[in-house]
Write an enzyme that holds these catalytic residues in place. Structure first.
Site, PDB file in Angstrom:
ATOM      1  N   MET A   9       0.906  -0.974  -0.011  1.00  0.00           N
ATOM      2  CA  MET A   9       0.143  -0.036  -0.089  1.00  0.00           C
ATOM      3  C   MET A   9       1.001   0.813   0.069  1.00  0.00           C
ATOM      4  O   MET A   9       2.139   1.085   0.253  1.00  0.00           O
ATOM      5  CB  MET A   9      -0.667   0.201   0.816  1.00  0.00           C
ATOM      6  CG  MET A   9      -2.070  -0.683   1.524  1.00  0.00           C
ATOM      7  SD  MET A   9      -2.775  -0.676   0.080  1.00  0.00           S
ATOM      8  CE  MET A   9      -4.493  -0.327   0.435  1.00  0.00           C
ATOM      9  N   CYS A  10       0.481   2.125  -0.017  1.00  0.00           N
ATOM     10  CA  CYS A  10       0.896   3.082  -0.407  1.00  0.00           C
ATOM     11  C   CYS A  10       0.612   4.725   0.834  1.00  0.00           C
ATOM     12  O   CYS A  10      -0.494   4.035   1.170  1.00  0.00           O
ATOM     13  CB  CYS A  10       0.756   4.361  -1.774  1.00  0.00           C
ATOM     14  SG  CYS A  10       1.697   2.645  -3.061  1.00  0.00           S
ATOM     15  N   GLN A  11       0.877   6.022   0.181  1.00  0.00           N
ATOM     16  CA  GLN A  11       0.013   6.912   0.979  1.00  0.00           C
ATOM     17  C   GLN A  11       0.688   8.532   0.245  1.00  0.00           C
ATOM     18  O   GLN A  11       1.329   8.245  -0.570  1.00  0.00           O
ATOM     19  CB  GLN A  11       0.799   7.566   2.196  1.00  0.00           C
ATOM     20  CG  GLN A  11       0.379   6.479   3.421  1.00  0.00           C
ATOM     21  CD  GLN A  11       0.643   7.114   4.650  1.00  0.00           C
ATOM     22  OE1 GLN A  11       0.546   8.115   4.891  1.00  0.00           O
ATOM     23  NE2 GLN A  11       0.514   6.272   5.927  1.00  0.00           N
TER      24      GLN A  11
ATOM     25  N   ASN B  41      -3.719   5.090  -4.427  1.00  0.00           N
ATOM     26  CA  ASN B  41      -3.463   3.296  -2.809  1.00  0.00           C
ATOM     27  C   ASN B  41      -4.451   3.245  -3.193  1.00  0.00           C
ATOM     28  O   ASN B  41      -5.687   3.012  -3.530  1.00  0.00           O
ATOM     29  CB  ASN B  41      -3.459   4.917  -1.845  1.00  0.00           C
ATOM     30  CG  ASN B  41      -3.928   3.972  -0.307  1.00  0.00           C
ATOM     31  OD1 ASN B  41      -4.561   4.191   0.080  1.00  0.00           O
ATOM     32  ND2 ASN B  41      -2.874   2.947  -0.589  1.00  0.00           N
TER      33      ASN B  41
END
Lengths: 267, 267
Positions: free
Chosen positions: B1-3, B108
């Site tokens: 996952m990312c932000q 995201n």
């Protein structure tokens, strides 16, 4: 008018030496201070840095010198605005996608009366004649070859013909790359050099700086550097002829008969 | 996952304070160290900086903090690779042209099974599900509205519908901007804050750093900051609801009835 710098190599190479001399022409040793830009291919990706400040005053230009980026294909440009205002969207090189591949383009010269019909596939964001010509080139490539990428052997003569067409409207010195080949068209002024084994020391013409390439290369390396004006004083640069079109691959000028017959990709 | 981090303002504003806290999550206070990127609109142009190094170790990230760039629309992203390899072409945000306008997109979440038919107008360069979804969005916009840009009032509901469609395939928290509006869709997690007169002091949650916005703003300024997780400890961030879609213009959430009825442009 502007100045162009291109590099095409068979192994990822940093462009700090050539860029250092070139960047000085962006406001110090020459008058091209209305912005600059550089694009480095890294695999299929492009690192694209542009600025409307003069290259000699730009923190981004300092970053490039402090943190060398290795790439097999680089195109850089320093701008003296003739067509289009001084703004980020008018800084070369321009980057667009075609066939799932990044294309990088920069232009030296003016073609203000080249006003082709643009159907919408690629539209200019800024207001330069250069970006308009780039959009036309990609539009015609997509129209001619369709949604699947052609081979280099198919593409090169088509690009050459487009360059000759546009050059009739003025001066069209350009560099175009897909991360594998570097396509170069000369209307008026471009020079190139192929550096390969045995490597020697080169001396910049714009600054008292030299480098012994033998110390930073392997015998297999081969690097083509193309620039509006030669960047070094002690090497022999070859001049492009008027209306000459060349394809550089792996640091060498590629004869037409040797162009790749497989579909384009970034290697 | 990312932000994700986004900013939309009514006056060009630097993002150094928010970016400083956000970048620390790229390898120090959180695990998102497989690359990062940021895109700043400057007029019609975009300054696009991406790196596959962790944000906390990236000289480009240092440059942004040392030389603040003022922009009305910014999108930034720190990546923990789930789909697609760690490579420059897979770093968000992605930038493409549509209707002669730059579009910037970051995502995201994961939508690995969203495999739409891409006709060729926009093709992915890398191998992320995110870039594929972005190409699909622009393709459908071009197909639906044709070669001329729609109005914001026409575009917003169409984008919302596309987001809901793609979100059915997984998690689709996204930010999309054309330099004027910032479109945000939330599948699972996004927060925002509107900073406006009277301005106060804000305290970063990822570092012992605070800023008194009253000292660096005018009473007319208004800034919306959107982030996966709140970036400050002493302000009240609003949470997006599941499947919520918002349009930010000039630093405010724009009610549907107020959306611009003139053709899109970058102001």
């Amino acid at each position: 008018m502007c100045q162009l710098l291109g590099m095409n190599c068979n192994t990822p190479t940093d462009i700090v030496f050539s860029f250092t001399g070139f960047a000085l022409r962006g406001g110090l040793t020459d008058e091209h201070q209305d912005g600059w830009g550089i694009a480095f291919f890294e695999g299929a990706g492009v690192r694209h840095l542009v600025d409307y400040q003069a290259a000699i005053r730009s923190p981004l230009a300092e970053l490039i010198k402090a943190h060398p980026i290795k790439s097999k294909n680089v195109i850089a440009h320093i701008r003296k605005a003739t067509q289009g205002s001084i703004a980020l969207e008018n800084c070369h090189p321009f980057v667009r996608e075609c066939w799932g591949i990044n294309w990088v383009f920069a232009h030296n010269g003016d073609v203000p009366n080249f006003l082709p019909e643009l159907t919408g596939a690629y539209l200019p964001i800024g207001n330069t004649d250069s970006e308009r010509a780039f959009c036309y080139i990609l539009q015609e490539c997509r129209h001619h070859f369709g949604a699947k990428a052609p081979t280099l052997a198919q593409l090169a003569p088509f690009l050459e013909q487009l360059c000759h067409q546009i050059a009739q409207f003025g001066t069209f010195n350009i560099m175009l790359s897909n991360g594998h080949a570097l396509f170069v068209h000369c209307s008026t002024k471009l020079h190139y050099i192929i550096r390969q084994f045995p490597f020697n020391t080169a001396q910049l013409s714009d600054q008292d700086m030299s480098i012994n390439f033998a110390e930073v290369t392997t015998p297999k390396d081969r690097v083509a550097v193309i620039a509006t004006q030669p960047l070094t004083t002690n090497e022999t640069w070859a001049a492009f002829a008027k209306d000459e079109f060349k394809v550089f691959v792996d640091g060498a000028v590629m004869p037409r008969s040797n162009l790749d017959q497989t579909a384009l990709s970034v290697s």
